[in-house]
Design an enzyme around this catalytic site. Structure first.
Site, PDB file in Angstrom:
ATOM      1  CD  GLU A   1       1.865  -5.662   5.626  1.00 48.46           C
ATOM      2  OE1 GLU A   1       2.677  -6.669   5.843  1.00 48.46           O
ATOM      3  OE2 GLU A   1       0.873  -5.885   4.626  1.00 48.46           O
TER       4      GLU A   1
ATOM      5  CB  ALA B   1      -1.074  -0.041   1.118  1.00 47.21           C
TER       6      ALA B   1
ATOM      7  N   GLY C   1       0.884  -5.380   0.582  1.00 45.60           N
ATOM      8  CA  GLY C   1      -0.418  -5.126   0.003  1.00 45.60           C
ATOM      9  C   GLY C   1      -0.022  -5.995  -1.477  1.00 45.60           C
TER      10      GLY C   1
ATOM     11  CD  GLU D   1      -2.259  -7.891   2.666  1.00 50.58           C
ATOM     12  OE1 GLU D   1      -1.948  -6.645   2.452  1.00 50.58           O
ATOM     13  OE2 GLU D   1      -2.661  -8.075   3.785  1.00 50.58           O
TER      14      GLU D   1
HETATM   15  N1  DAK Z   1       4.519   3.449  -0.494  1.00 54.28           N
HETATM   16  C1  DAK Z   1       4.980   4.573  -1.015  1.00 54.28           C
HETATM   17  N2  DAK Z   1       5.932   4.767  -1.681  1.00 54.28           N
HETATM   18  C2  DAK Z   1       7.062   3.722  -1.377  1.00 54.28           C
HETATM   19  C3  DAK Z   1       6.642   2.463  -1.242  1.00 54.28           C
HETATM   20  C4  DAK Z   1       5.410   2.202  -0.713  1.00 54.28           C
HETATM   21  N3  DAK Z   1       4.938   0.997  -0.184  1.00 54.28           N
HETATM   22  N4  DAK Z   1       7.631   1.752  -1.618  1.00 54.28           N
HETATM   23  C5  DAK Z   1       8.515   2.255  -2.085  1.00 54.28           C
HETATM   24  N5  DAK Z   1       8.367   3.720  -2.329  1.00 54.28           N
HETATM   25  C6  DAK Z   1       8.791   4.946  -2.981  1.00 54.28           C
HETATM   26  C7  DAK Z   1       9.845   5.256  -1.972  1.00 54.28           C
HETATM   27  O1  DAK Z   1       9.546   6.217  -0.964  1.00 54.28           O
HETATM   28  C8  DAK Z   1      10.781   5.891  -2.717  1.00 54.28           C
HETATM   29  O2  DAK Z   1      10.334   7.320  -3.149  1.00 54.28           O
HETATM   30  P1  DAK Z   1      11.369   8.470  -3.360  1.00 54.28           P
HETATM   31  O3  DAK Z   1      11.842   8.653  -2.207  1.00 54.28           O
HETATM   32  O4  DAK Z   1      11.944   8.677  -4.478  1.00 54.28           O
HETATM   33  O5  DAK Z   1      10.229   9.664  -3.388  1.00 54.28           O
HETATM   34  C9  DAK Z   1      10.707   5.301  -4.118  1.00 54.28           C
HETATM   35  O6  DAK Z   1       9.635   4.476  -3.949  1.00 54.28           O
HETATM   36  C10 DAK Z   1      11.781   4.175  -4.349  1.00 54.28           C
HETATM   37  O7  DAK Z   1      11.916   3.243  -3.204  1.00 54.28           O
HETATM   38  P2  DAK Z   1      13.428   2.859  -2.714  1.00 54.28           P
HETATM   39  O8  DAK Z   1      14.483   3.944  -2.849  1.00 54.28           O
HETATM   40  O9  DAK Z   1      13.005   2.549  -1.164  1.00 54.28           O
HETATM   41  O10 DAK Z   1      13.536   1.686  -3.505  1.00 54.28           O
HETATM   42  P3  DAK Z   1      14.541   0.346  -3.448  1.00 54.28           P
HETATM   43  O11 DAK Z   1      14.507  -0.244  -4.639  1.00 54.28           O
HETATM   44  O12 DAK Z   1      15.998   0.581  -2.783  1.00 54.28           O
HETATM   45  O13 DAK Z   1      13.589  -0.596  -2.330  1.00 54.28           O
HETATM   46  C11 DAK Z   1      11.714  -1.494  -1.467  1.00 54.28           C
HETATM   47  C12 DAK Z   1      12.369  -1.141  -2.760  1.00 54.28           C
HETATM   48  C13 DAK Z   1      10.221  -2.184  -2.179  1.00 54.28           C
HETATM   49  C14 DAK Z   1      12.420  -2.900  -0.918  1.00 54.28           C
HETATM   50  C15 DAK Z   1      11.458  -0.425  -0.679  1.00 54.28           C
HETATM   51  O14 DAK Z   1      11.000   0.793  -1.263  1.00 54.28           O
HETATM   52  C16 DAK Z   1      10.618  -0.642   0.602  1.00 54.28           C
HETATM   53  O15 DAK Z   1      10.705  -1.500   1.471  1.00 54.28           O
HETATM   54  N6  DAK Z   1       9.440  -0.393   0.488  1.00 54.28           N
HETATM   55  C17 DAK Z   1       8.180  -0.280   1.499  1.00 54.28           C
HETATM   56  C18 DAK Z   1       7.974  -1.775   1.359  1.00 54.28           C
HETATM   57  C19 DAK Z   1       6.871  -1.820   2.700  1.00 54.28           C
HETATM   58  O16 DAK Z   1       6.984  -1.562   3.862  1.00 54.28           O
HETATM   59  N7  DAK Z   1       5.538  -2.576   2.185  1.00 54.28           N
HETATM   60  C20 DAK Z   1       4.363  -2.387   2.914  1.00 54.28           C
HETATM   61  C21 DAK Z   1       3.504  -1.236   3.007  1.00 54.28           C
HETATM   62  S1  DAK Z   1       2.173  -1.413   4.219  1.00 54.28           S
HETATM   63  C22 DAK Z   1      -5.589  -2.541   3.617  1.00 54.28           C
HETATM   64  C23 DAK Z   1      -4.852  -3.026   2.231  1.00 54.28           C
HETATM   65  C24 DAK Z   1      -3.521  -3.167   2.220  1.00 54.28           C
HETATM   66  C25 DAK Z   1      -2.840  -2.884   3.458  1.00 54.28           C
HETATM   67  C26 DAK Z   1      -3.458  -2.441   4.566  1.00 54.28           C
HETATM   68  C27 DAK Z   1      -4.597  -2.313   4.805  1.00 54.28           C
HETATM   69  N8  DAK Z   1      -6.904  -2.723   3.658  1.00 54.28           N
HETATM   70  C28 DAK Z   1      -8.002  -2.907   2.678  1.00 54.28           C
HETATM   71  C29 DAK Z   1      -7.474  -2.191   5.031  1.00 54.28           C
HETATM   72  C30 DAK Z   1      -1.280  -3.029   3.028  1.00 54.28           C
HETATM   73  C31 DAK Z   1      -0.621  -2.114   3.581  1.00 54.28           C
HETATM   74  C32 DAK Z   1       0.896  -2.197   3.146  1.00 54.28           C
HETATM   75  O17 DAK Z   1       1.317  -2.830   2.320  1.00 54.28           O
END
Ligand code: DAK
Length: 258
Positions: free
Chosen positions: A132, A66, A109, A112
């Site tokens: 998460e 997400a 997500g 998921e």
């Molecule tokens: N959201 C927003 N921006 C993101 C992002 C994300 N999930 N993942 C990456 N980006 C953005 C980074 O902020 C960065 O932006 P700038 O700094 O350039 O502005 C750009 O993408 C490049 O990211 P990185 O520099 O980090 O890129 P890398 O290749 O080094 O790393 C990575 C890729 C995927 C390993 C890393 O970006 C990462 O760890 N990202 C976050 C992964 C994460 O924590 N995901 C979980 C998110 S929470 C629901 C439904 C769904 C959900 C909840 C509720 N309901 C229906 C109620 C789901 C929740 C989640 O998924």
């Protein structure tokens, strides 16, 4: 109609392909992206010419979850009513089989979304995870439920409570992934698999999907009764007469979706 660039739509005969396309945000599933994806899937689901749907990302990321930037300012009250929650059950309600082609990261997500699909083809460089917990939340779109049903409680608990990622080979061994292929080949393999599904009789395919989906949601006796009803529906189709005749006459069946 939602913004088209966020999810690119392609058609390869009876197979429709949705390619997530937010490379600058690692295909993070923003509200607009989810709206476009859901809109596309529902359009395709209503089109009898489309027999299987493939959902793919880029080579290095399927989807990073997400949109964390969009979530940061969301209040508790807003999270109770946010429209993104409605997209997930709508995607799950799609009767056309869906195959995820996962290359690179499928996190939160993103994982998921892949698990919501009916089959997963992964590149060797794919990584699955529910990070998460590292953000102070828990999965909200099936990560504690679908993942647990597929890989079992102990393994799901580790992923959900630590945020550890699983590489493709481990995900394959754990039962998440149907096929692991070389980097760059996941979409091709997913389309190949989709083409096989697309050649099968469409009503029976939909009934089969519905029956398998029900297995997770019903106790065995009720599930078997449900399967029996769906089997009887399949027996009422013209396609099953054609399929059985074609077998006996040693020729290829001509299925017409009736
Ligand atoms: N959201 C927003 N921006 C993101 C992002 C994300 N999930 N993942 C990456 N980006 C953005 C980074 O902020 C960065 O932006 P700038 O700094 O350039 O502005 C750009 O993408 C490049 O990211 P990185 O520099 O980090 O890129 P890398 O290749 O080094 O790393 C990575 C890729 C995927 C390993 C890393 O970006 C990462 O760890 N990202 C976050 C992964 C994460 O924590 N995901 C979980 C998110 S929470 C629901 C439904 C769904 C959900 C909840 C509720 N309901 C229906 C109620 C789901 C929740 C989640 O998924």
């Amino acid at each position: 109609m939602p913004e088209e660039d966020l999810v690119l739509a392609e058609r390869d005969g009876p197979v429709a392909i949705a390619r997530l396309n937010r490379p600058d945000a690692r295909n993070a599933l923003s509200r607009d992206l989810m709206e476009r994806l859901t809109w596309l899937v529902e359009e395709w689901d209503a089109d009898p010419g489309i027999r299987c749907i493939v959902i793919a990302g880029g080579d290095e990321y399927f989807a990073a979850g997400a949109d964390i930037k969009g979530m940061l300012e969301r209040s508790f009250q807003e999270s109770m009513t946010h429209p993104t929650a409605s997209y997930w059950p709508r995607l799950w309600g799609c009767k056309t089989p869906m195959i995820a082609a996962v290359s690179g990261y499928a996190l939160g997500g993103g994982c998921e979304l892949a698990l919501l699909c009916d089959m997963i083809v992964a590149s060797e460089n794919a990584e699955f995870g529910q990070p998460e917990i590292t953000l102070g939340i828990i999965p909200g779109a099936g990560g504690t439920q679908r993942l647990t049903r597929v890989i079992g409680k102990q393994r799901a608990m580790e992923l959900v409570l630590t945020g550890r990622r699983m590489r493709a080979a481990e995900a394959h061994a754990a039962g998440i992934v149907n096929h692991v292929v070389k980097p760059g080949e996941s979409l091709e393999k997913a389309i190949e698999l989709a083409e096989v599904v697309a050649r099968r009789p469409p009503i029976a395919v939909r009934l089969g999907k519905q029956a398998v989906q029900a297995a997770d949601e019903t106790p065995l006796t009720a599930g078997l009764a449900h399967e029996r009803r769906l089997y009887e529906l399949a027996m009422a189709t013209e396609d099953r007469v054609e399929g059985m005749k074609a077998f006996i006459e040693k020729r290829r069946p001509q299925f017409r979706g009736r």
